[in-house]
Design a protein around this motif. Structure first.
Motif, mmCIF file in Angstrom:
data_model
loop_
_atom_site.group_PDB
_atom_site.id
_atom_site.type_symbol
_atom_site.label_atom_id
_atom_site.label_comp_id
_atom_site.label_asym_id
_atom_site.label_seq_id
_atom_site.Cartn_x
_atom_site.Cartn_y
_atom_site.Cartn_z
ATOM 1 N N CYS A 18 -35.607 13.234 52.163
ATOM 2 C CA CYS A 18 -34.372 13.608 52.852
ATOM 3 C C CYS A 18 -34.437 15.090 53.234
ATOM 4 N N CYS A 21 -31.303 16.988 51.194
ATOM 5 C CA CYS A 21 -31.313 17.222 49.741
ATOM 6 C C CYS A 21 -32.721 17.205 49.161
ATOM 7 N N CYS A 52 -31.033 10.797 53.455
ATOM 8 C CA CYS A 52 -30.962 9.671 52.524
ATOM 9 C C CYS A 52 -29.571 9.028 52.612
ATOM 10 N N CYS A 55 -26.698 11.130 51.100
ATOM 11 C CA CYS A 55 -26.196 12.205 51.954
ATOM 12 C C CYS A 55 -25.318 11.653 53.065
ATOM 13 N N ARG A 66 -23.856 19.901 49.807
ATOM 14 C CA ARG A 66 -25.232 19.632 49.368
ATOM 15 C C ARG A 66 -26.186 20.647 49.973
HETATM 16 ZN ZN LIG Z 1 -30.204 13.401 50.856
#
Ligand SMILES: [Zn+2]
Length: 106
Positions: A18, A21, A52, A55, A66
């Motif tokens: 991702c 994150c 992801c 998220c 985040r």
């Molecule tokens: Zn993520």
């Protein structure tokens, strides 16, 4: 930033990381059994990689939080690396290298 579900351009169910994150993420299957990935685009339409499911589910505010957390972590890491690079660097001695190579041969 704009996130759009798109058909995966990768072969199989391989995980991606991702871009928000940095966690491992797997593509999801839609009703037609197609693999989908959430692709991130910036305001100029440039792709920034995948997001992801966590998220995507976090929503705009959650994504901002985040990202702020990740920026803090990365900044701390950069500071650590800067301290490390300011120190003297000693690589293993030739004698040590020689011993490693000798052990590697039968
Ligand atoms: Zn993520």
């Amino acid at each position: 930033m704009k996130i759009i579900w798109e058909h995966s351009i990768y072969a199989g169910n391989a995980p991606v990381f991702c871009s928000l994150c940095d966690r491992r993420s797997y593509p999801v299957r839609d009703r037609h059994n197609q693999l989908l990935l959430a692709v991130i685009y910036d305001g100029r339409g440039v792709a920034w990689g995948e997001a992801c499911q966590d998220c995507v589910a976090a929503g705009a505010e959650g994504i901002r939080l985040r990202l702020q957390e990740r920026i803090k972590t990365l900044q701390a890491k950069v500071e650590d690396l800067q301290k490390l690079t300011a120190e003297g660097i000693e690589t293993p001695s030739l004698e040590q290298e020689f011993q490693i190579h000798r052990q590697g041969t039968p």
